[in-house]
Design a protein around this motif. Structure first.
Motif, short mmCIF file in Angstrom:
data_model
loop_
_atom_site.label_atom_id
_atom_site.label_comp_id
_atom_site.label_asym_id
_atom_site.label_seq_id
_atom_site.Cartn_x
_atom_site.Cartn_y
_atom_site.Cartn_z
N GLU A 189 -48.40 10.39 -53.91
CA GLU A 189 -48.48 11.38 -54.98
C GLU A 189 -48.54 12.79 -54.40
N PHE A 190 -47.92 13.74 -55.10
CA PHE A 190 -47.89 15.13 -54.63
C PHE A 190 -48.25 16.07 -55.77
N GLU A 191 -49.03 17.11 -55.44
CA GLU A 191 -49.31 18.19 -56.39
C GLU A 191 -48.32 19.32 -56.09
N VAL A 192 -47.70 19.86 -57.13
CA VAL A 192 -46.69 20.91 -56.93
C VAL A 192 -47.07 22.12 -57.79
N GLY A 193 -47.10 23.28 -57.17
CA GLY A 193 -47.33 24.53 -57.91
C GLY A 193 -45.99 25.09 -58.35
N VAL A 194 -45.83 25.39 -59.64
CA VAL A 194 -44.56 25.86 -60.20
C VAL A 194 -44.77 27.25 -60.79
N ALA A 195 -43.90 28.20 -60.41
CA ALA A 195 -44.01 29.57 -60.90
C ALA A 195 -42.94 29.85 -61.94
N VAL A 196 -43.36 30.05 -63.19
CA VAL A 196 -42.42 30.41 -64.25
C VAL A 196 -42.54 31.93 -64.43
N PRO A 253 -39.09 28.27 -59.37
CA PRO A 253 -39.58 28.25 -57.98
C PRO A 253 -40.86 27.42 -57.89
N ALA A 254 -40.94 26.61 -56.86
CA ALA A 254 -42.08 25.69 -56.76
C ALA A 254 -42.30 25.29 -55.31
N ARG A 255 -43.50 24.80 -55.06
CA ARG A 255 -43.82 24.34 -53.71
C ARG A 255 -44.87 23.25 -53.78
N VAL A 256 -44.73 22.23 -52.94
CA VAL A 256 -45.76 21.19 -52.82
C VAL A 256 -46.98 21.83 -52.17
N THR A 257 -48.17 21.52 -52.68
CA THR A 257 -49.38 22.12 -52.11
C THR A 257 -49.61 21.63 -50.68
N GLU A 258 -50.08 22.54 -49.87
CA GLU A 258 -50.47 22.14 -48.53
C GLU A 258 -51.94 21.77 -48.56
N GLU A 259 -52.43 21.26 -47.46
CA GLU A 259 -53.83 20.82 -47.42
C GLU A 259 -54.77 21.97 -47.79
N SER A 260 -55.72 21.68 -48.65
CA SER A 260 -56.72 22.64 -49.16
C SER A 260 -56.10 23.87 -49.83
N GLU A 261 -54.90 23.75 -50.36
CA GLU A 261 -54.27 24.83 -51.13
C GLU A 261 -54.26 24.39 -52.59
N SER A 262 -54.59 25.29 -53.50
CA SER A 262 -54.57 24.92 -54.92
C SER A 262 -53.13 25.01 -55.45
N ALA A 272 -50.07 27.62 -54.35
CA ALA A 272 -48.72 27.17 -53.96
C ALA A 272 -47.66 27.86 -54.82
N ALA A 273 -47.94 28.02 -56.12
CA ALA A 273 -46.98 28.69 -57.01
C ALA A 273 -46.81 30.16 -56.59
N VAL A 274 -47.91 30.83 -56.26
CA VAL A 274 -47.84 32.23 -55.81
C VAL A 274 -46.98 32.32 -54.55
N PHE A 296 -47.04 15.72 -59.63
CA PHE A 296 -47.78 16.39 -60.70
C PHE A 296 -47.42 17.87 -60.60
N TYR A 297 -46.64 18.33 -61.57
CA TYR A 297 -46.19 19.73 -61.57
C TYR A 297 -47.18 20.58 -62.36
N HIS A 298 -47.81 21.53 -61.69
CA HIS A 298 -48.75 22.45 -62.35
C HIS A 298 -47.99 23.76 -62.54
N ALA A 299 -47.61 24.05 -63.79
CA ALA A 299 -46.78 25.23 -64.06
C ALA A 299 -47.65 26.40 -64.52
N PHE A 300 -47.37 27.58 -63.94
CA PHE A 300 -48.11 28.80 -64.29
C PHE A 300 -47.11 29.87 -64.74
#
Ligand code: SF4
Length: 371
Positions: free
Chosen positions: A238-245, A271-280, A284-286, A315-319
């Motif tokens: 499983e991967f957490e992904v930060g998404v920037a809208v 634009p999006a990025r998979v979170t790295e270790e200890s990154e929210s 990642a979206a920023v 899991f795409y977390h869109a901001f």
């Protein structure tokens, strides 16, 4: 000399081999469903249906298949289309490399083969994206060639029928070739796959309803649950992904295009990025947006979208970000970030092929914007 363990297969199965295809076809005929791609054996239609049905449920494919044929009724129509149109038409079916390969292969058929789809499995395999399975399916269903077409379901049936622990593709083709009849090879291949999908299932096969039960070696030996021996699935990562809208003051959003090769190749997304270790996910979206629109700032959380791919779960977390301008990213900056293009688009992003999860994020944005 053959290994001792193989001899009983032929001792046990041979009396039933001659009868098995007939029994299987009778079972298939009795439960034949009226599916749109079974109404004629036009090679292009068979080919499209076989590609769509890989990894996608029949119920999902039916309306999409019919719509596809309205949009691209012939191989020439498909070849004449732009790849963006093809990807947009494929949207929601997943595994987009299938659509890109189908399009590329249609152009090979048009440009190098005079518009005629080849009729043998060997020739079909020369087309982009056509592997053993698709080549066998098209050759047998559309051209009546006695070629095996072995998907996961057929592999399970054959492994059990012949009690094979971890059969190689070549061995499976060899045992399938023993069974496949010359008169109805396409129906036989479809019947074998349907049997695996509906009766000879992975977890709870219903052997008492199976037309091949008399000749099934795994059933006789009590090894059904262990065949094939390599079917246990590894856990899905499983991967957490930060998404920037990023929404500009002009009311447009920033989309980037994925590289042609690889997962979801050639599609557009935020634009999006998979979170790295200890990154929210927000961090990642920023980071994903910074090289493309440095002055944009995060406004609020938009949606969390879960999407399961065959081999991973995201899991795409869109901001939502607000941007005062619409900078045009430098191609080198884009390339470093792993994208091939960027555009500012109206928030409906209707003319672009987007993966299913990104489309859901676009819908969440539309719901959040004032009318
Ligand atoms: S008898 Fe059972 S295990 Fe054997 S092919 Fe039929 S359903 Fe599968």
């Amino acid at each position: 000399m053959k290994p001792r363990s193989r001899r009983p297969i032929f001792v046990f199965v041979l009396p039933h081999i001659a009868r098995s295809p007939r029994d299987l076809l009778a079972w298939f005929d009795a439960r034949l469903r009226d599916l749109p791609w079974r109404r004629d054996a036009d090679p292009y239609r068979v080919w499209v249906s076989e590609v769509m049905l890989q990894q996608t449920r029949v119920e999902t494919v039916i309306p999409r298949y019919e719509r596809w044929l309205e949009r691209f009724p012939t191989v020439e129509d498909l070849a004449a289309a732009e790849v963006d149109e093809v990807l947009a038409e494929w949207e929601g079916l997943g595994y987009y490399s299938r659509a890109r390969n189908l399009h590329a292969a249609a152009r090979v058929v048009r440009d190098s083969l005079g518009g005629a789809i080849p009729g043998t499995a060997r020739e079909l395999r020369d087309l982009p994206g056509v592997g053993e399975y698709t080549a066998g399916a098209v050759a047998s269903i559309a051209f009546d060639r006695p070629e095996p077409a072995i998907d996961t379901n057929a592999r399970r049936v054959l492994s059990r029928l012949f009690d094979l622990e971890t059969p190689s593709p070549a061995r499976l083709r060899a045992v399938a070739a023993e069974l496949i009849p010359n008169d109805r090879p396409g129906d036989f291949n479809q019947a074998l796959m349907e049997l695996g999908a509906t009766v000879c299932s992975l977890r709870s096969p219903r052997c008492n309803e199976c037309p091949l039960a008399d000749g099934c070696l795994a059933r006789a030996r009590g090894t059904v649950a262990e065949r094939p021996g390599d079917s246990a699935r590894p856990p899905v990562p499983e991967f957490e992904v930060g998404v920037a809208v990023a929404l500009s003051s002009e009311g447009r959003v920033l989309l980037v295009r994925r590289a042609e090769r690889g997962m979801l190749g050639g599609l557009w997304q935020f634009p999006a990025r998979v979170t790295e270790e200890s990154e929210s996910p927000l961090e990642a979206a920023v980071e994903a947006l910074r090289p493309l629109a440095p002055e944009a700032s995060p406004a609020r959380a938009l949606a969390v979208v879960r999407h399961a791919y065959s081999h991973r779960r995201h899991f795409y977390h869109a901001f939502l970000f607000r941007a005062q301008t619409e900078p045009e990213p430098d191609p080198e900056v884009l390339a470093v970030a792993g994208w091939t293009a960027a555009v500012w688009e109206p928030p409906e992003v209707s003319g672009r092929g987007l993966p299913a999860a990104q489309r859901r994020i676009a819908r969440a944005l539309a719901a959040a914007l004032p009318c």
